[in-house]
Scaffold this active site. Structure first.
Site, short mmCIF file in Angstrom:
data_model
loop_
_atom_site.label_atom_id
_atom_site.label_comp_id
_atom_site.label_asym_id
_atom_site.label_seq_id
_atom_site.Cartn_x
_atom_site.Cartn_y
_atom_site.Cartn_z
N HIS A 51 1.45 -1.42 -0.21
CA HIS A 51 0.12 -0.07 -0.25
C HIS A 51 0.67 0.76 0.23
O HIS A 51 1.49 1.40 -0.12
CB HIS A 51 -0.59 -0.40 0.90
CG HIS A 51 -0.77 -0.01 2.20
ND1 HIS A 51 0.28 -1.00 3.48
CD2 HIS A 51 -0.07 1.27 3.47
CE1 HIS A 51 1.05 -0.17 4.28
NE2 HIS A 51 0.57 0.02 4.19
N HIS A 53 1.47 4.25 1.52
CA HIS A 53 1.68 4.95 3.04
C HIS A 53 2.93 4.92 3.04
O HIS A 53 3.90 3.93 2.36
CB HIS A 53 1.98 4.46 4.72
CG HIS A 53 -0.07 4.21 4.59
ND1 HIS A 53 -0.81 3.20 5.17
CD2 HIS A 53 -0.51 5.17 4.35
CE1 HIS A 53 -1.79 3.80 5.57
NE2 HIS A 53 -1.89 4.67 4.39
N ASP A 55 5.24 4.54 5.19
CA ASP A 55 6.99 3.89 6.10
C ASP A 55 6.92 2.55 4.80
O ASP A 55 8.14 1.58 5.33
CB ASP A 55 5.81 3.77 7.10
CG ASP A 55 5.18 2.61 7.20
OD1 ASP A 55 4.26 3.50 6.57
OD2 ASP A 55 4.66 2.74 7.74
N HIS A 56 6.23 2.29 3.83
CA HIS A 56 6.31 1.21 3.07
C HIS A 56 7.10 1.00 1.70
O HIS A 56 7.09 0.38 0.96
CB HIS A 56 5.03 0.56 2.82
CG HIS A 56 4.26 0.53 4.54
ND1 HIS A 56 3.81 -1.53 4.89
CD2 HIS A 56 3.19 1.20 4.76
CE1 HIS A 56 3.78 -1.69 6.17
NE2 HIS A 56 3.36 -0.23 6.25
N HIS A 107 -7.47 -1.61 5.27
CA HIS A 107 -6.14 -0.04 5.91
C HIS A 107 -6.83 0.66 4.58
O HIS A 107 -6.51 2.22 5.39
CB HIS A 107 -4.96 -0.98 6.11
CG HIS A 107 -3.53 0.28 5.97
ND1 HIS A 107 -3.54 0.96 7.58
CD2 HIS A 107 -3.12 0.62 6.08
CE1 HIS A 107 -2.43 1.27 7.68
NE2 HIS A 107 -2.14 1.02 7.51
N ASP A 131 -0.30 -4.12 5.95
CA ASP A 131 -0.68 -3.34 7.34
C ASP A 131 -1.84 -3.69 7.15
O ASP A 131 -3.05 -3.30 7.76
CB ASP A 131 -0.55 -1.75 7.03
CG ASP A 131 0.18 -1.31 7.68
OD1 ASP A 131 1.68 -2.39 7.78
OD2 ASP A 131 1.03 -0.52 7.55
N HIS A 169 4.40 -4.99 10.12
CA HIS A 169 5.08 -3.83 11.37
C HIS A 169 4.96 -5.65 12.50
O HIS A 169 4.20 -6.34 12.28
CB HIS A 169 4.24 -2.43 12.05
CG HIS A 169 3.66 -1.87 10.92
ND1 HIS A 169 4.68 -0.70 11.05
CD2 HIS A 169 3.09 -1.60 9.69
CE1 HIS A 169 4.37 0.24 10.20
NE2 HIS A 169 3.92 -0.25 9.36
FE LIG Z 1 0.08 1.96 6.56
#
Ligand SMILES: [Fe+2]
Length: 249
Positions: A51, A53, A55-56, A107, A131, A169
């Site tokens: 996805h 975001h 942090d990915h 998510h 996530d 995570h």
């Molecule tokens: Fe996320």
């Protein structure tokens, strides 16, 4: 599987196939990935993004530029550098098995998970869940509702028991502590939490482990509904309540 921790609790994965080829899943940053590629003499062929975001995805552009790898994702608008847009049930040729795309809105509206079925080289399937599904938990409903997320989770829960679960995570301890706050007498969860505290082993989990100890997959059971004091609730209502309680845990 090579697991690369990032930003405290993110997990980036490198999966090796065809001797020295590999793919990366959700590289939130570039440097640590490049270091391992160099150290282990691996050639990065592909990035799978679950996805959009940051942090990915934070390392995607630079990794693509430095290695020439191909970027796969379920969202072209919000993930920079995607070469191949995928949707539910698509298959990507990787090694001798192929990677199957499972659309898992909840998510985010365009989240996907990636599943490698068992093969002669991997006796168990492999699932990267981003996530959507965590060990003992699930992602927040940022763009979806309880219905879409619980349907997505049920798709994952129906994969073979021994499928290895690699999530985006590591919130494992907090998730099981939350589960015990809902069901203090759940012996399976208590045992799992004790095991993890002793061994430090969280990821990978398995679909069987999740189906027996992840409260978000068990939200439809009479036991969970009773613990929530909602014995008459529909499954999705119990799931929504559980997710809401976790948000403020
Ligand atoms: Fe996320």
């Amino acid at each position: 599987m090579i697991t690369i921790p990032a930003f405290g609790d993110n997990l980036i994965y490198l999966y090796r196939y065809n001797q020295s080829d590999c793919l990366a899943v959700d590289p939130g940053e570039c440097r640590s990935v490049l270091k391992i590629l160099r150290e282990q003499d691996l050639s990065l062929k592909m990035i799978l993004v679950t996805h959009h975001h940051w942090d990915h995805t934070g390392g995607v552009a630079e990794l693509k530029q430095k290695t020439g790898c191909k970027v796969i994702g379920g969202d072209k608008q919000r993930i920079r550098g995607v070469d191949q847009l995928v949707e539910d049930a698509d298959t990507l040729p990787v090694g001798d098995a192929g990677v199957h795309v499972i659309a898992t809105a909840g998510h985010t509206s365009t989240s996907v998970c990636y599943y490698v079925p068992p093969s002669p080289t991997n006796s168990s399937g492999i699932l990267w869940t981003g996530d959507t599904l965590f060990v003992g938990g699930c992602g927040r409903l940022l763009e979806g509702n309880a219905k879409s997320m619980s349907e997505s989770l049920q798709k994952l829960a129906s994969l073979p028991d021994d499928t290895l679960v690699y999530c985006g995570h590591d919130y494992t301890l907090e998730n099981y502590e939350f589960a015990l706050s809902i069901e203090p007498d759940n012996q399976a969860v208590r045992q799992r939490l004790n095991d993890i505290r002793q061994t430090g082993q969280t990821v990978p989990s398995t679909i069987l482990q999740e189906n027996t100890t992840n409260v978000f997959l068990l939200a439809g059971t009479p036991e969970l509904k009773a613990a929530l004091d909602m014995p008459q609730a529909k499954d999705v209502e119990a799931f929504a309540e559980l997710r809401q309680r976790k948000d403020s845990f």
